[in-house]
Write an enzyme that holds these catalytic residues in place. Structure first.
Site, PDB file in Angstrom:
ATOM      1  N   SER A   1       1.754   0.503  13.458  1.00 18.73           N
ATOM      2  CA  SER A   1       1.224   1.556  14.339  1.00 18.73           C
ATOM      3  C   SER A   1       1.660   1.344  15.792  1.00 18.73           C
ATOM      4  O   SER A   1       2.122   2.289  16.451  1.00 18.73           O
ATOM      5  CB  SER A   1      -0.304   1.648  14.233  1.00 18.73           C
ATOM      6  OG  SER A   1      -0.901   0.396  14.434  1.00 18.73           O
TER       7      SER A   1
ATOM      8  N   HIS B   1      -0.966  -1.166   5.763  1.00 21.21           N
ATOM      9  CA  HIS B   1      -1.393  -1.370   7.166  1.00 21.21           C
ATOM     10  C   HIS B   1      -2.877  -0.992   7.265  1.00 21.21           C
ATOM     11  O   HIS B   1      -3.703  -1.541   6.551  1.00 21.21           O
ATOM     12  CB  HIS B   1      -0.459  -0.557   8.066  1.00 21.21           C
ATOM     13  CG  HIS B   1      -0.620  -0.781   9.535  1.00 21.21           C
ATOM     14  ND1 HIS B   1      -1.182  -1.904  10.071  1.00 21.21           N
ATOM     15  CD2 HIS B   1      -0.272   0.001  10.613  1.00 21.21           C
ATOM     16  CE1 HIS B   1      -1.178  -1.823  11.394  1.00 21.21           C
ATOM     17  NE2 HIS B   1      -0.639  -0.667  11.750  1.00 21.21           N
TER      18      HIS B   1
ATOM     19  N   HIS C   1      -0.450 -11.367   5.362  1.00 23.10           N
ATOM     20  CA  HIS C   1      -0.093 -10.809   6.671  1.00 23.10           C
ATOM     21  C   HIS C   1       1.396 -11.018   6.948  1.00 23.10           C
ATOM     22  O   HIS C   1       1.989 -11.994   6.472  1.00 23.10           O
ATOM     23  CB  HIS C   1      -0.914 -11.460   7.792  1.00 23.10           C
ATOM     24  CG  HIS C   1      -0.959 -10.619   9.029  1.00 23.10           C
ATOM     25  ND1 HIS C   1      -0.036 -10.708  10.027  1.00 23.10           N
ATOM     26  CD2 HIS C   1      -1.815  -9.629   9.399  1.00 23.10           C
ATOM     27  CE1 HIS C   1      -0.317  -9.829  10.972  1.00 23.10           C
ATOM     28  NE2 HIS C   1      -1.397  -9.154  10.609  1.00 23.10           N
TER      29      HIS C   1
ATOM     30  N   ARG D   1      -9.981 -12.264  13.513  1.00 25.09           N
ATOM     31  CA  ARG D   1     -10.771 -11.022  13.461  1.00 25.09           C
ATOM     32  C   ARG D   1     -11.648 -11.025  12.215  1.00 25.09           C
ATOM     33  O   ARG D   1     -12.734 -10.448  12.209  1.00 25.09           O
ATOM     34  CB  ARG D   1      -9.835  -9.806  13.463  1.00 25.09           C
ATOM     35  CG  ARG D   1      -8.968  -9.704  14.718  1.00 25.09           C
ATOM     36  CD  ARG D   1      -7.939  -8.598  14.612  1.00 25.09           C
ATOM     37  NE  ARG D   1      -6.987  -8.828  13.532  1.00 25.09           N
ATOM     38  CZ  ARG D   1      -6.013  -7.992  13.189  1.00 25.09           C
ATOM     39  NH1 ARG D   1      -5.851  -6.854  13.849  1.00 25.09           N
ATOM     40  NH2 ARG D   1      -5.174  -8.280  12.201  1.00 25.09           N
TER      41      ARG D   1
ATOM     42  N   ASP E   1      -8.983  -6.603   7.609  1.00 25.25           N
ATOM     43  CA  ASP E   1      -9.502  -5.552   6.729  1.00 25.25           C
ATOM     44  C   ASP E   1     -10.350  -6.087   5.583  1.00 25.25           C
ATOM     45  O   ASP E   1     -11.080  -5.328   4.942  1.00 25.25           O
ATOM     46  CB  ASP E   1      -8.328  -4.741   6.159  1.00 25.25           C
ATOM     47  CG  ASP E   1      -7.529  -4.081   7.261  1.00 25.25           C
ATOM     48  OD1 ASP E   1      -8.154  -3.526   8.174  1.00 25.25           O
ATOM     49  OD2 ASP E   1      -6.287  -4.149   7.223  1.00 25.25           O
TER      50      ASP E   1
HETATM   51  N1  NMX Z   1      -1.536  -9.362  -2.913  1.00 24.35           N
HETATM   52  C1  NMX Z   1      -0.487  -9.406  -3.771  1.00 24.35           C
HETATM   53  N2  NMX Z   1       0.761  -9.680  -3.399  1.00 24.35           N
HETATM   54  C2  NMX Z   1       0.965  -9.949  -2.099  1.00 24.35           C
HETATM   55  C3  NMX Z   1      -0.078  -9.968  -1.155  1.00 24.35           C
HETATM   56  C4  NMX Z   1      -1.365  -9.638  -1.607  1.00 24.35           C
HETATM   57  N3  NMX Z   1      -2.413  -9.569  -0.787  1.00 24.35           N
HETATM   58  N4  NMX Z   1       0.428 -10.281   0.048  1.00 24.35           N
HETATM   59  C5  NMX Z   1       1.751 -10.455  -0.121  1.00 24.35           C
HETATM   60  N5  NMX Z   1       2.074 -10.243  -1.422  1.00 24.35           N
HETATM   61  C6  NMX Z   1       3.402 -10.253  -2.030  1.00 24.35           C
HETATM   62  C7  NMX Z   1       4.264  -9.180  -1.390  1.00 24.35           C
HETATM   63  O1  NMX Z   1       3.972  -7.902  -1.952  1.00 24.35           O
HETATM   64  C8  NMX Z   1       5.662  -9.692  -1.679  1.00 24.35           C
HETATM   65  O2  NMX Z   1       5.950  -9.409  -3.033  1.00 24.35           O
HETATM   66  P1  NMX Z   1       7.435  -8.935  -3.489  1.00 24.35           P
HETATM   67  O3  NMX Z   1       8.330 -10.050  -3.074  1.00 24.35           O
HETATM   68  O4  NMX Z   1       7.291  -8.763  -4.948  1.00 24.35           O
HETATM   69  O5  NMX Z   1       7.725  -7.672  -2.735  1.00 24.35           O
HETATM   70  C9  NMX Z   1       5.485 -11.204  -1.525  1.00 24.35           C
HETATM   71  O6  NMX Z   1       4.078 -11.465  -1.734  1.00 24.35           O
HETATM   72  C10 NMX Z   1       5.879 -11.740  -0.174  1.00 24.35           C
HETATM   73  O7  NMX Z   1       5.207 -11.014   0.835  1.00 24.35           O
HETATM   74  P2  NMX Z   1       4.821 -11.690   2.236  1.00 24.35           P
HETATM   75  O8  NMX Z   1       6.081 -12.081   2.899  1.00 24.35           O
HETATM   76  O9  NMX Z   1       3.799 -12.736   2.019  1.00 24.35           O
HETATM   77  O10 NMX Z   1       4.096 -10.497   2.986  1.00 24.35           O
HETATM   78  P3  NMX Z   1       4.729  -9.285   3.807  1.00 24.35           P
HETATM   79  O11 NMX Z   1       4.963  -9.751   5.216  1.00 24.35           O
HETATM   80  O12 NMX Z   1       5.892  -8.711   3.102  1.00 24.35           O
HETATM   81  O13 NMX Z   1       3.560  -8.229   3.764  1.00 24.35           O
HETATM   82  C11 NMX Z   1       1.298  -7.488   3.850  1.00 24.35           C
HETATM   83  C12 NMX Z   1       2.380  -8.387   4.496  1.00 24.35           C
HETATM   84  C13 NMX Z   1       0.091  -7.477   4.762  1.00 24.35           C
HETATM   85  C14 NMX Z   1       1.849  -6.075   3.724  1.00 24.35           C
HETATM   86  C15 NMX Z   1       0.938  -8.074   2.464  1.00 24.35           C
HETATM   87  O14 NMX Z   1       0.379  -9.347   2.603  1.00 24.35           O
HETATM   88  C16 NMX Z   1      -0.006  -7.177   1.679  1.00 24.35           C
HETATM   89  O15 NMX Z   1       0.469  -6.254   1.000  1.00 24.35           O
HETATM   90  N6  NMX Z   1      -1.358  -7.426   1.770  1.00 24.35           N
HETATM   91  C17 NMX Z   1      -2.324  -6.543   1.147  1.00 24.35           C
HETATM   92  C18 NMX Z   1      -2.493  -5.274   1.973  1.00 24.35           C
HETATM   93  C19 NMX Z   1      -3.219  -5.561   3.266  1.00 24.35           C
HETATM   94  O16 NMX Z   1      -4.235  -6.235   3.308  1.00 24.35           O
HETATM   95  N7  NMX Z   1      -2.701  -4.991   4.368  1.00 24.35           N
HETATM   96  C20 NMX Z   1      -3.389  -5.060   5.662  1.00 24.35           C
HETATM   97  C21 NMX Z   1      -2.665  -5.899   6.717  1.00 24.35           C
HETATM   98  C22 NMX Z   1      -3.458  -5.902   7.993  1.00 24.35           C
HETATM   99  N8  NMX Z   1      -3.478  -4.568   8.633  1.00 24.35           N
HETATM  100  O17 NMX Z   1      -4.513  -4.048   8.950  1.00 24.35           O
HETATM  101  O18 NMX Z   1      -2.416  -3.975   8.860  1.00 24.35           O
HETATM  102  C1  MLT Z   2      -2.608  -5.048  12.760  1.00 25.63           C
HETATM  103  O1  MLT Z   2      -3.715  -5.223  13.277  1.00 25.63           O
HETATM  104  O2  MLT Z   2      -1.771  -4.270  13.259  1.00 25.63           O
HETATM  105  C2  MLT Z   2      -2.303  -5.726  11.466  1.00 25.63           C
HETATM  106  O3  MLT Z   2      -2.926  -6.964  11.354  1.00 25.63           O
HETATM  107  C3  MLT Z   2      -0.869  -5.707  11.062  1.00 25.63           C
HETATM  108  C4  MLT Z   2       0.086  -6.543  11.853  1.00 25.63           C
HETATM  109  O4  MLT Z   2      -0.216  -7.158  12.859  1.00 25.63           O
HETATM  110  O5  MLT Z   2       1.266  -6.592  11.395  1.00 25.63           O
END
Ligand code: NMX
Ligand code: MLT
Length: 444
Positions: free
Chosen positions: A246, A276, A322, A331, A377
């Site tokens: 964002s 996100h 993350h 947080r 979250d």
């Molecule tokens: N559950 C299952 N798989 C996960 C999770 C999770 N919570 N977190 C990471 N992975 C997987 C990810 O999908 C990826 O799989 P693949 O190689 O098959 O594509 C692998 O682990 C490596 O990912 P990372 O490098 O650890 O994480 P990345 O930086 O790519 O993504 C998020 C970060 C936040 C998108 C990821 O951790 C996620 O999808 N979390 C769940 C959704 C979430 O809580 N998002 C909110 C973030 C905070 N916000 O408010 O923005």
């Molecule tokens: C945020 O607050 O924007 C989330 O934790 C996602 C991020 O920092 O990448």
């Protein structure tokens, strides 16, 4: 770090801007060619993770320690920012002042800003009409972003640009737009909530209340603890450095000199994605599905099984992981502290606590997740749910209201510092393959 005693935020900025412009000029002339690291193929195809590529003044994220707003951690902000009641949570207006100026405001400065925002909060009828044109079943984020787009009609920046404003003055109408936008988004957000869940029975703003309390009031929650929660919520969700989807979107769109409404509406559309900001909705829905299937008193073994079931069906565990953080999100920690203080016996809070024990080892066992710890979250929904804000699909709108503080503060500085149009280079797979072959052939 204390500001001068002047209670007018705009005149404080007026003083600060020339200093910061000189600082940036010096940085560019003396260190412009210093390298900040190597770009790898992994970074190009992996969402630019770990690639330093943005200037963002309002906050900085450390992978281990979490966010610092202008150098202050969340516990430090809780200590030094003005509060509504003794021992209470920071007033978001104080945080906004800190983000904009880098200085901790006095109580008088925060009160003046609070009044200024309250006086800017009038929303024209066509904004409500634009929202009403959508079916009431439209996702709350769609309704909210449409409302923000309709607010754009009153953009001061657009008007000034059309009238030929000199670029050295860009920051001034940007400031007016940003303060107006920050003042108006809670009104629009509350309208969406009442339209969707309370038969359109809107509650007028109460100018005597602070920003967080008034938002809670307009939503229909007058419980003093809910107001405290709202102050904390808005403070901690406001900013998370510049690379998150964002914030980055807001900055990118703003770099084309699109006005703050256009930039922030774009940012909201990024926030509405489930990886996100929408993750806060997903977390509560997921927790409720656990309860529906296994009951509130689910054992840790059953919970572990449920987590594996989610993963094996090709889904993520929402609220965990993350892109930058490598430890529990501070947080999350401060929301946990809030729950331990105010709602220790809430059954969903207890389930969230159990998840904190169960999920990280499972994600570690999965073997590919870089950060198995909870993010912001994972906790917010159960707190809101406790005080009666039970509609999970609405939660990302709250995140959006809060994020206006961070994105708008940086947009003002973007224009004050004259930051450049964002236009990174992209390449094709062909280009990468050829480049890598050549690099291999020329290496000894
Ligand atoms: N559950 C299952 N798989 C996960 C999770 C999770 N919570 N977190 C990471 N992975 C997987 C990810 O999908 C990826 O799989 P693949 O190689 O098959 O594509 C692998 O682990 C490596 O990912 P990372 O490098 O650890 O994480 P990345 O930086 O790519 O993504 C998020 C970060 C936040 C998108 C990821 O951790 C996620 O999808 N979390 C769940 C959704 C979430 O809580 N998002 C909110 C973030 C905070 N916000 O408010 O923005
Ligand atoms: C945020 O607050 O924007 C989330 O934790 C996602 C991020 O920092 O990448």
């Amino acid at each position: 770090m204390q500001s001068s005693t002047d209670v007018d935020l705009k005149s404080q900025l007026q003083e600060l801007i020339p200093e910061q412009q000189d600082r940036l000029k010096k940085l560019k002339s003396e260190h412009g060619k210093v390298q900040l690291g190597n770009i790898t193929v992994d970074m190009v195809i992996g969402g630019m993770r770990g690639m330093t590529g943005l200037l963002w003044e309002t906050s900085l994220l450390d992978p281990e320690e979490g966010i610092r707003f202008r150098g202050l951690s969340i516990p430090e902000c809780q200590k030094v920012l003005p509060v509504a009641q003794s021992g209470g949570e920071p007033l978001p207006e104080g945080l906004l002042w800190l983000l904009l100026t880098g200085k901790v405001p006095s109580k008088e400065q925060v009160e003046a800003l609070s009044k200024d925002l309250a006086n800017r909060a009038a929303v024209p009828d066509y904004v409500y009409n634009a929202i009403d044109a959508l079916p009431s079943t439209a996702h709350p984020m769609t309704q909210f972003a449409s409302g923000v787009m309709a607010l754009q009609v009153q953009s001061e920046f657009q008007k000034a640009y059309e009238n030929g404003i000199h670029k050295s003055k860009f920051w001034e109408p940007t400031y007016e737009d940003c303060l107006n936008l920050i003042a108006r988004v809670p009104v629009v957000a509350a309208y969406v909530y009442r339209r969707m869940y309370k038969n359109g029975d809107s509650i007028p703003s109460d100018k005597s209340l602070d920003y967080g309390a008034n938002f809670s009031h307009m939503l229909g929650f007058d419980d003093a603890k809910m107001k405290e929660l709202m102050r904390l919520y808005i403070t901690i969700h406001s900013d998370h450095e510049g690379g998150n989807v964002s914030a980055h979107t807001g900055h990118l769109v703003g770099s084309a000199l699109s006005d703050p409404y256009l930039s922030f509406a774009a940012a909201l559309n990024g926030l509405a994605g489930p990886l996100h900001g929408l993750a806060n909705q997903e977390v509560l829905l997921w927790i409720k599905s656990v309860v529906e299937e296994c009951g509130e008193n689910i054992s840790k073994d059953q919970l572990k099984e449920y987590v594996w079931k989610t993963l094996n069906s090709g889904k993520v565990v929402p609220g965990y992981g993350h892109g930058v953080l490598r430890k529990t999100d501070p947080r999350y920690v401060c929301q946990r502290e809030f729950a331990l203080k105010h709602l220790p016996d809430d059954p969903l809070f207890q389930l969230v606590s159990k998840l904190y024990e169960v999920v990280p080892p499972v994600l570690t066992e999965l073997g590919k997740v870089k950060n198995p710890w909870p993010n912001v979250d994972a906790h917010s929904g159960v707190l809101l749910n406790h005080y009666g804000l039970t509609e999970a699909r609405y939660y990302t709108v709250l995140f959006g209201v809060s994020r206006s503080l961070g994105i708008c503060s940086q947009l003002i500085w973007d224009r004050a510092l004259g930051l450049a149009l964002e236009r990174p280079k992209s390449v094709t797979m062909d280009w990468l393959e050829t480049y890598c072959e050549k690099a291999k052939a020329s290496s000894p």
